[in-house]
Design a protein around this motif. Structure first.
Motif: not given
Length: 697
Positions: A572, A577, A579, A588
């Protein structure tokens, strides 16, 4: 600090003085607004609240009162007013001639596609007409500074995520729709705990980068502290829990909550000195913050220790502490500002790691507030020692506790800052070079229960060398030729900070390599060598794969995680990405787990197996994980996901350490449900169990 020094500092920060009452201000516009109060009649100076009997001398104070004390009534009133205004405009628009349309507020009819204004001072937007529609997400940032954050001399003492002003955004008419949409998406992603792939256009997520003040006193450097707190809802509005405004836990609840805190929470955030702690001398917002975490580990004594009553009381204390910080800023000013930093720290841990979900957005805003206040308040600098010449042993001991608490508070702030980078991929706000403190004192000195015991330890300890600052310690661990034997003994709590710095370095290597397509083996080797050199400081004579279930497991878990992060890059993180909550991180990680086929390569599996085995043994041994730091469960779950992938890939001995046969995927999941069910008292444990169920589908 002498009175003359305080007066000189105040004059330097507040150069504008009222000729009538001699009050001083930092800005000329604040002086002008204040001076107008002397010229008002009594009727002009009394602005009544629309919903109660309170009166105010300034419109902005009345607006702040209404937003804090009557948010629900005000929302209903604003909604009704907007509806009436839209109806009125629709009727007027039908009657107006084309020549009159030039005065409309419609962006489409104004010059350059921007809304025009027809009232107020020249150049100002009519903010009262912009509460709804597409302007709301951006205008709220500008309004909160003017309407909510003025205390006395007009200084802004609220702290949160910052955004560009509305006027700056209006200078880019071609991008306004994109700005509004992305700001809305960003806010919603935080509120719902979902990941987002990019930050909003032109939105600054970092607190103001202020140079650390030269003064070593936390209190002395705050008079000139201002920070833009124009964030949505100022850390969110307080939940309506049906509690009276003056609610506070009983003395029995306070005593029980503090005992729970020092037994189960303080070991992983040891910045409050238990032997000298006196709940009656601690500010109310800090007591409530302590109780919000303490009652996550025990039940409410006023409810007969009924199951679930502790979590409910924790929630009440959490929201009451937030309400006190937001609504009683003047009262909080009487206490040490370090207590506010400590409250923010504890409350964001409660929000992010225990409450999770929608409260995570509040936790991130409090993190930004905490970093800004710590930097502006001089927390990065050592505190001055005032009683160094006294012969009173008790005074010396208490002075030691005060200065060490100051230092350890900053180390806890640094750890949490690194944690959110590790879990959420949110950029760090603190550089290790900002920290000017020595490493924490040995744990035995900190836990000395009396002045005599502390003095005895000072006499018998034989430092091997001069004290070492944290930044210098990081440099020495990174240097291949540095002699580490002369570093004086220090608490492994400080070694956690060094380990987390190295985890962050490993993540930066992975990000750099992902962007450039190149791998710097030199940087990789330096981080690995540093982690191996740090191992004896984490726990003396530590052997890789060993396990001892005590509160020191946090130190070892951080080190083991660092070794895993060095071998296996987070998909991730390398995927860009970011969060907004721990819920999103767990989802995830679980979603991406089956796609990491490269783990099944023999060399990779062999390199990571010893560190994964440590977490498997830890989960097996921790039958009662009450003293566990919540992020250790996060570390352990990520380690299990690696083990589960190795089992699916048929790697021999993948979970042999805990008796799971090779290739037994269902057996691995059943084992994981058993060990993580021990943590289902907490929301984090419940979330992990839900993820395990989805992993088995």
């Amino acid at each position: 600090m002498s009175v003359s020094q305080v007066t000189a500092r105040k004059t330097a920060y507040q150069p504008f003085q009222c000729l009538v009452c001699q009050s001083r201000f930092t800005r000329h516009e604040n002086l002008k607004r204040h001076f107008a109060l002397h010229n008002r009649s009594q009727n002009e100076a009394s602005l009544p609240c629309d919903f109660c009997h309170a009166t105010f001398s300034r419109p902005d104070l009345r607006n702040r009162h209404m937003k804090r004390k009557h948010p629900d009534q005000q929302h209903s009133e604003v909604t009704k007013t907007q509806a009436d205004t839209q109806t009125h405009r629709a009727r007027v628009g039908q009657r107006e001639s084309p020549q009159d349309n030039s005065a409309s507020l419609s962006p489409g009819n104004s010059e350059n596609g921007l809304p025009s204004h027809h009232s107020g001072e020249e150049g100002d937007l009519n903010m009262d007409n912009m509460d709804g529609g597409i302007w709301a997400p951006t205008v709220r940032y500008e309004r909160s500074l003017d309407e909510r954050s003025r205390n006395g001399d007009g200084e802004n003492t609220n702290f949160a995520i910052t955004a560009p002003s509305t006027r700056e955004q209006l200078n880019e008419p071609t991008c306004i729709s994109q700005i509004v949409q992305e700001a809305t998406d960003f806010e919603q992603s935080l509120l719902h705990g979902t990941p987002f792939l990019k930050a909003p256009h032109n939105l600054n997520l970092q607190p103001h980068q202020m140079a650390p003040p030269h003064s070593s006193s936390l209190e002395a450097s705050l008079p000139g502290f201002t920070i833009n707190s124009d964030s949505p809802d100022r850390l969110l509005s307080n939940h309506n829990l049906g509690l009276p405004n003056d609610w506070f836990p009983t003395a029995h609840q306070v005593a029980r909550g503090c005992d729970l805190f020092f037994a189960y929470v303080s070991p992983f955030v040891p910045f409050l000195h238990r032997p000298t702690f006196d709940a009656s001398q601690v500010p109310p917002h800090l007591i409530l913050s302590i109780l919000s975490l303490g009652f996550q580990h025990g039940e409410d004594p006023e409810c007969g220790n009924q199951i679930g009553s502790g979590a409910e009381l924790s929630l009440h204390c959490f929201h009451r502490a937030r309400s006190l910080i937001l609504s009683n800023e003047e009262e909080i000013e009487r206490f040490s500002h370090i207590s506010t930093v400590q409250s923010y720290l504890l409350l964001q841990i409660c929000a992010m790691m225990y409450l999770c979900g929608k409260d995570s957005a509040c936790g991130l805003k409090m993190h930004s507030a905490m970093i800004s206040l710590a930097r502006a308040g001089g927390l990065m600098q050592p505190v001055s020692i005032e009683s160094s010449t006294t012969t009173d042993l008790d005074a010396l001991w208490r002075e030691f506790a005060r200065t060490e608490s100051h230092k350890r508070t900053l180390f806890a702030v640094h750890q949490i800052d690194a944690l959110w980078y590790q879990f959420l991929s949110i950029p760090r706000s603190i550089s290790h070079l900002e920290i000017k403190h020595d490493l924490p004192c040995p744990e035995e000195d900190w836990k000395a229960s009396s002045p005599a015991e502390w003095a005895h330890r000072q006499l018998v300890s034989r430092p091997t060398g001069p004290s070492v600052q944290y930044a210098d310690a990081v440099r020495r661990f990174l240097s291949p030729d540095s002699d580490l034997s002369d570093i004086p003994p220090f608490d492994p709590y400080g070694a956690i900070n060094i380990a987390q710095f190295l985890i962050s370095s490993a993540r930066e290597i992975s990000g750099w390599s992902t962007m450039t397509g190149m791998l710097s083996m030199e940087r990789f080797g330096a981080v690995r060598s540093s982690l191996l050199a740090l191992a004896p400081f984490i726990r003396p004579q530590m052997e890789v794969g060993s396990i001892a279930y005590t509160h020191t497991s946090l130190c070892e878990a951080t080190w083991e995680t660092a070794m895993i992060e060095l071998q296996l890059w987070s998909p991730s993180h390398t995927g860009g990405i970011v969060e907004g909550s721990i819920d999103a991180v767990l989802n995830q990680s679980t979603y991406l787990a089956p796609s990491s086929g490269f783990l099944c390569e023999p060399e990779t599996a062999k390199a990571v197996q010893p560190y994964v085995n440590w977490f498997l043994r830890y989960l097996e041994a921790s039958v009662s994980p009450t003293p566990e730091a919540p992020w250790v469960a996060m570390y352990a779950y990520k380690a299990f996901l690696i083990a589960w992938q190795l089992v699916r890939g048929g790697i021999p001995g993948a979970m042999e350490a805990v008796g799971v046969a090779d290739g037994d995927v269902e057996g691995a999941l059943a084992w994981a449900r058993m060990v993580f069910s021990r943590r289902q008292r907490w929301q984090l444990g419940k979330l992990i169990l839900v993820c395990l169920d989805s992993l088995g589908k």
